[in-house]
Design a protein around this motif. Structure first.
Motif, PDB file in Angstrom:
ATOM      1  N   GLN A 189       0.826  -1.211   0.000  1.00  0.00           N
ATOM      2  CA  GLN A 189       0.000   0.000   0.000  1.00  0.00           C
ATOM      3  C   GLN A 189       0.861   1.261   0.000  1.00  0.00           C
ATOM      4  O   GLN A 189       0.517   2.243  -0.628  1.00  0.00           O
ATOM      5  N   TYR A 190       1.974   1.218   0.710  1.00  0.00           N
ATOM      6  CA  TYR A 190       2.722   2.461   0.858  1.00  0.00           C
ATOM      7  C   TYR A 190       3.248   2.979  -0.472  1.00  0.00           C
ATOM      8  O   TYR A 190       3.394   4.181  -0.677  1.00  0.00           O
ATOM      9  N   VAL A 191       3.500   2.046  -1.415  1.00  0.00           N
ATOM     10  CA  VAL A 191       3.969   2.478  -2.731  1.00  0.00           C
ATOM     11  C   VAL A 191       2.837   3.210  -3.454  1.00  0.00           C
ATOM     12  O   VAL A 191       3.028   4.290  -4.020  1.00  0.00           O
ATOM     13  N   LYS A 192       1.649   2.622  -3.386  1.00  0.00           N
ATOM     14  CA  LYS A 192       0.509   3.266  -4.040  1.00  0.00           C
ATOM     15  C   LYS A 192       0.249   4.632  -3.404  1.00  0.00           C
ATOM     16  O   LYS A 192      -0.014   5.618  -4.090  1.00  0.00           O
ATOM     17  N   ALA A 193       0.319   4.681  -2.079  1.00  0.00           N
ATOM     18  CA  ALA A 193       0.067   5.941  -1.378  1.00  0.00           C
ATOM     19  C   ALA A 193       1.065   7.009  -1.819  1.00  0.00           C
ATOM     20  O   ALA A 193       0.687   8.128  -2.154  1.00  0.00           O
ATOM     21  N   GLU A 194       2.327   6.609  -1.879  1.00  0.00           N
ATOM     22  CA  GLU A 194       3.382   7.545  -2.263  1.00  0.00           C
ATOM     23  C   GLU A 194       3.153   8.060  -3.680  1.00  0.00           C
ATOM     24  O   GLU A 194       3.265   9.254  -3.949  1.00  0.00           O
ATOM     25  N   ARG A 195       2.775   7.116  -4.586  1.00  0.00           N
ATOM     26  CA  ARG A 195       2.544   7.517  -5.975  1.00  0.00           C
ATOM     27  C   ARG A 195       1.362   8.481  -6.060  1.00  0.00           C
ATOM     28  O   ARG A 195       1.416   9.457  -6.797  1.00  0.00           O
ATOM     29  N   SER A 196       0.311   8.197  -5.301  1.00  0.00           N
ATOM     30  CA  SER A 196      -0.873   9.051  -5.394  1.00  0.00           C
ATOM     31  C   SER A 196      -0.591  10.430  -4.811  1.00  0.00           C
ATOM     32  O   SER A 196      -1.279  11.393  -5.116  1.00  0.00           O
ATOM     33  N   GLY A 198       1.926  11.953  -5.592  1.00  0.00           N
ATOM     34  CA  GLY A 198       2.631  12.668  -6.646  1.00  0.00           C
ATOM     35  C   GLY A 198       4.105  12.376  -6.739  1.00  0.00           C
ATOM     36  O   GLY A 198       4.834  13.045  -7.468  1.00  0.00           O
ATOM     37  N   ALA A 199       4.576  11.372  -6.020  1.00  0.00           N
ATOM     38  CA  ALA A 199       5.995  11.048  -6.111  1.00  0.00           C
ATOM     39  C   ALA A 199       6.284  10.386  -7.445  1.00  0.00           C
ATOM     40  O   ALA A 199       5.465   9.635  -7.967  1.00  0.00           O
ATOM     41  N   SER A 200       7.460  10.664  -7.997  1.00  0.00           N
ATOM     42  CA  SER A 200       7.819  10.049  -9.268  1.00  0.00           C
ATOM     43  C   SER A 200       8.227   8.605  -9.020  1.00  0.00           C
ATOM     44  O   SER A 200       8.544   8.219  -7.898  1.00  0.00           O
ATOM     45  N   ARG A 201       8.228   7.813 -10.118  1.00  0.00           N
ATOM     46  CA  ARG A 201       8.636   6.424  -9.991  1.00  0.00           C
ATOM     47  C   ARG A 201      10.070   6.331  -9.476  1.00  0.00           C
ATOM     48  O   ARG A 201      10.396   5.497  -8.649  1.00  0.00           O
ATOM     49  N   ALA A 202      10.906   7.204 -10.003  1.00  0.00           N
ATOM     50  CA  ALA A 202      12.314   7.177  -9.601  1.00  0.00           C
ATOM     51  C   ALA A 202      12.440   7.401  -8.099  1.00  0.00           C
ATOM     52  O   ALA A 202      13.217   6.742  -7.418  1.00  0.00           O
ATOM     53  N   ARG A 203      11.608   8.323  -7.582  1.00  0.00           N
ATOM     54  CA  ARG A 203      11.689   8.616  -6.148  1.00  0.00           C
ATOM     55  C   ARG A 203      11.238   7.413  -5.322  1.00  0.00           C
ATOM     56  O   ARG A 203      11.871   7.050  -4.333  1.00  0.00           O
ATOM     57  N   VAL A 204      10.150   6.778  -5.762  1.00  0.00           N
ATOM     58  CA  VAL A 204       9.665   5.609  -5.031  1.00  0.00           C
ATOM     59  C   VAL A 204      10.742   4.533  -5.014  1.00  0.00           C
ATOM     60  O   VAL A 204      11.031   3.931  -3.978  1.00  0.00           O
ATOM     61  N   LEU A 205      11.341   4.325  -6.188  1.00  0.00           N
ATOM     62  CA  LEU A 205      12.390   3.298  -6.269  1.00  0.00           C
ATOM     63  C   LEU A 205      13.535   3.630  -5.331  1.00  0.00           C
ATOM     64  O   LEU A 205      14.017   2.782  -4.587  1.00  0.00           O
ATOM     65  N   ARG A 206      13.992   4.883  -5.373  1.00  0.00           N
ATOM     66  CA  ARG A 206      15.201   5.246  -4.645  1.00  0.00           C
ATOM     67  C   ARG A 206      14.955   5.326  -3.149  1.00  0.00           C
ATOM     68  O   ARG A 206      15.706   4.777  -2.353  1.00  0.00           O
ATOM     69  N   ARG A 207      13.866   5.999  -2.772  1.00  0.00           N
ATOM     70  CA  ARG A 207      13.660   6.288  -1.364  1.00  0.00           C
ATOM     71  C   ARG A 207      13.018   5.145  -0.589  1.00  0.00           C
ATOM     72  O   ARG A 207      13.222   5.009   0.603  1.00  0.00           O
ATOM     73  N   HIS A 208      12.224   4.322  -1.280  1.00  0.00           N
ATOM     74  CA  HIS A 208      11.448   3.340  -0.522  1.00  0.00           C
ATOM     75  C   HIS A 208      11.793   1.903  -0.858  1.00  0.00           C
ATOM     76  O   HIS A 208      11.998   1.091   0.025  1.00  0.00           O
ATOM     77  N   ILE A 209      11.847   1.601  -2.150  1.00  0.00           N
ATOM     78  CA  ILE A 209      12.066   0.199  -2.510  1.00  0.00           C
ATOM     79  C   ILE A 209      13.525  -0.187  -2.284  1.00  0.00           C
ATOM     80  O   ILE A 209      13.830  -1.222  -1.695  1.00  0.00           O
ATOM     81  N   LEU A 210      14.436   0.663  -2.696  1.00  0.00           N
ATOM     82  CA  LEU A 210      15.863   0.336  -2.582  1.00  0.00           C
ATOM     83  C   LEU A 210      16.275  -0.065  -1.160  1.00  0.00           C
ATOM     84  O   LEU A 210      16.835  -1.138  -0.967  1.00  0.00           O
ATOM     85  N   PRO A 211      15.982   0.753  -0.141  1.00  0.00           N
ATOM     86  CA  PRO A 211      16.425   0.361   1.206  1.00  0.00           C
ATOM     87  C   PRO A 211      15.812  -0.966   1.654  1.00  0.00           C
ATOM     88  O   PRO A 211      16.461  -1.746   2.353  1.00  0.00           O
TER      89      PRO A 211
END
Lengths: 313, 320
Positions: A189-196, A198-211
């Motif tokens: 859910q947090y990825v969807k929330a972040e995207r909604s 207005g975060a860019s895909r790159a930001r989601v990847l870097r800030r949330h998925i990567l760690p």
């Protein structure tokens, strides 16, 4: 899939159960265990040996002495001399350098390239994902040494080409692991929330998925370093990797193998050094895995003993 | 299961074709004149012209790819630069030797590793358990070529117990088998340690499960619980590792064949690289990769078949 299944068996849900409290706390947990502490100390020692090799060697590793070839161990040459009269011990000490110089950049390179490609495949999906998955599968079908046979015969043997070959053979393993983890993270859910928001895909990847996907991979990195050392020395032993006269463990093994009947001690030096290095990294990796994964703690011994005693007796 | 099988076999075929294409275009990917890359800097102009003609290096790349894939599918891998014989006839008998060595090593790995693991799990803290846990850490870090060199040094050079060199001929089965001992041990020692540890820990895990307690409560004998219930479940992860075993043993054959001077695909490839004989190298590499893919295919299907939970997931992702 069985390579993937094997990875699952090896990692067995590494990520779960461990509260991430930052890298410093993790390192402390690893070193607090006796096995981890010893492994870390040995690795530190090997790194120091590699750095200060010129100060430690009893002799110049490249000094040829044709009047004293294949000498037995003596006070002057603790491990004897090789077919050109060079001091074996000095060459083994310098070999620590070459081993780390190849292993560290190749594993690190594979880790970075594999992470980028795996996250891209997992996050973007579609055609890019399909192409990458097939490419991973194709490259993974060449065991590292076989890949070395194919590539080194064309691009020529050198330290750089050996690093390239080892890195290339490891990339798909990292790529696949990261891809699978990214796929499962992406559903959260947090990825969807972040995207909604207005975060860019790159930001989601870097800030949330990567760690989230990187932590369990540290174990794989520690376990891949010994493999890289083994492949590097192996290719050099076959004459396809690092070339003589570089003081490399594989190169020394090759020379010692040619003279195994007359001077057996020549192969013993690099073998002992190699086994110390690979064992240290393996133990470190296993300790890291144990710290990350409480599931590895098996049922207590007293419990099992009581069980079997009750039932047998 | 049928859908899975179709997808899985289909993927293996696709990957083999992709690999053939990769091997066909490889010389064109390296910067420089392909013929010169294959032959090295010291080649004579006549030789370069000859190779360029015989390998069709002047043709467009897609023609080269098509020729190689089409011919390889018919078992034709081009001409050996050195002997001028067809590569396929050059690799036939080394292939048999390497296959036998790999199979023997595989069987030896499982035949020693699994019983060791069982013994360690059944007598926890006993002698076998202590040995398995103590030695395995070191054995897991020692490459096959080191074990091979040490065996050669110990048993051939020093003790003169085992014949060191060559692979023998199949007409003399005794001598052939004797020459397989050290190479096969060198290739399987790693798996003795690995499988022993894996079987040990997965068996202990299964023995701690509630259904084992239930079986005990129903009065099943301990022996039946160990071997019929626990072992069966503990062997599933071993199947998952078969793919890795195939890869390890195949690449190990290269070293072991060189160390024990056996005729085989690995030693053939190493000497062909020395002779800059690219058609031979390419054919051997292709066979190794294909063997790895087929081994993994078999392992995967077996893994699915053995684990009923996976058998039901028809839409699971297909991977090598």
């Amino acid at each position: 899939m069985s390579v993937q299944a094997a990875q699952q068996v090896l990692l067995s849900e590494t990520a779960s159960g461990y509260e991430p409290r930052g890298p410093v706390a993790f390192a402390r947990d690893v070193v607090r265990r006796p096995a981890g502490a010893i492994a870390a100390a040995v690795i530190l020692l090997l790194v120091l040996v590699a750095i200060f090799a010129p100060l430690l060697v009893p002799d110049n590793p490249d000094a040829i002495n044709v009047t004293n070839t294949l000498a037995s161990p003596s006070a002057h040459h603790l491990l004897g001399t090789d077919s050109l009269g060079r001091d074996n011990l000095s060459r083994v000490i310098f070999g620590t350098r070459v081993a780390l110089e190849v292993a560290l950049p190749s594993v690190l390179g594979a880790f970075i390239a594999g992470s980028v490609l795996g996250m891209a495949a997992g996050y973007f999906g579609g055609l890019a994902d399909k192409v990458l998955v097939i490419a991973f599968d194709a490259v993974i079908s060449f065991p590292a040494v076989i890949l070395g046979l194919a590539l080194l015969s064309l691009i020529g043997p050198s330290i750089q080409s050996v690093v390239f070959v080892i890195a290339l053979s490891l990339v798909p393993y990292y790529g696949r692991l990261i891809r699978a983890q990214t796929l499962s993270e992406r559903k959260n859910q947090y990825v969807k929330a972040e995207r909604s928001l207005g975060a860019s895909r790159a930001r989601v990847l870097r800030r949330h998925i990567l760690p989230n996907v990187l932590a369990p991979l540290l174990v794989v990195v520690a376990m891949d370093i010994p493999s890289a050392v083994i492949i590097e020395a192996g290719l050099a032993f076959l004459g396809l990797g690092v070339q003589p006269p570089t003081p490399d463990w594989g190169v020394i093994l090759n020379d010692g193998f040619a003279n195994i009947g007359t001077s057996p001690w020549e192969i013993l030096g690099p073998i002992v050094a190699l086994v110390i290095m690979t064992t240290a990294f393996t133990v470190l990796g296993e300790t890291m895995r144990d710290v990350l994964d409480p599931r590895q703690r098996l049922p207590r011994r007293s419990f099992l003993k009581r069980r079997s005693r009750d039932l047998d007796g | 299961m049928v859908l899975y099988l179709t997808k899985r076999v289909g993927l293996a075929v696709v990957v083999i074709v992709v690999i053939m294409i990769m091997l066909a275009v490889l010389v064109n990917l390296v910067p420089g004149d392909p013929a010169r890359i294959i032959l090295g800097t010291h080649a004579t102009p006549q030789l370069i012209a000859q190779v360029r003609r015989s390998m069709g290096l002047d043709n467009p790349v897609y023609v080269q790819v098509w020729d190689f894939v089409w011919q390889a599918l018919h078992g034709n891998f081009g001409t050996d630069f050195v002997s001028q014989a067809p590569v396929s006839s050059e690799i036939a008998s080394p292939l048999v030797n390497t296959l036998i060595l790999s199979l023997v090593s595989f069987v030896l790995s499982v035949a020693v590793g699994v019983p060791l693991g069982i013994a360690a799990a059944v007598r926890r803290g006993g002698l076998v358990d202590t040995l398995v846990r103590g030695i395995s850490v070191v054995l897991l870090s020692v490459p096959a070529y080191v074990i091979g060199l040490l065996l050669l040094l110990g048993f051939s050079v020093r003790l003169h117990i085992l014949p060191a060199l060559g692979s023998g001929s199949l007409s003399d089965i005794g001598g052939y088998a004797e020459r397989l001992i050290m190479p096969a041990v060198a290739l399987s020692a790693f798996w003795w340690a690995y499988l022993a540890r894996l079987v040990r820990s997965s068996m202990l895990e299964v023995l701690g499960e509630p259904f084992v307690r239930t079986s005990r409560a129903y009065g099943l004998r301990e022996r039946a619980i160990r071997y019929r219930v626990a072992l069966k479940n503990a062997l599933v992860p071993v199947t998952a590792l078969t793919g890795l075993m195939v890869g390890y043993i195949l690449s190990g054959t290269v070293f072991v064949e060189v160390i024990f001077e056996r005729t085989g695909l690995g030693s053939l490839a190493v000497s062909a690289i020395g002779n800059r004989d690219w058609p031979v190298v390419r054919a051997v590499v292709l066979i190794y990769a294909a063997a790895f893919i087929l081994g993994n295919l078999g392992a995967d299907v077996a893994y699915r078949f053995l684990d009923p939970r996976l058998r039901l997931e028809e839409d699971a992702e297909v991977f090598i």
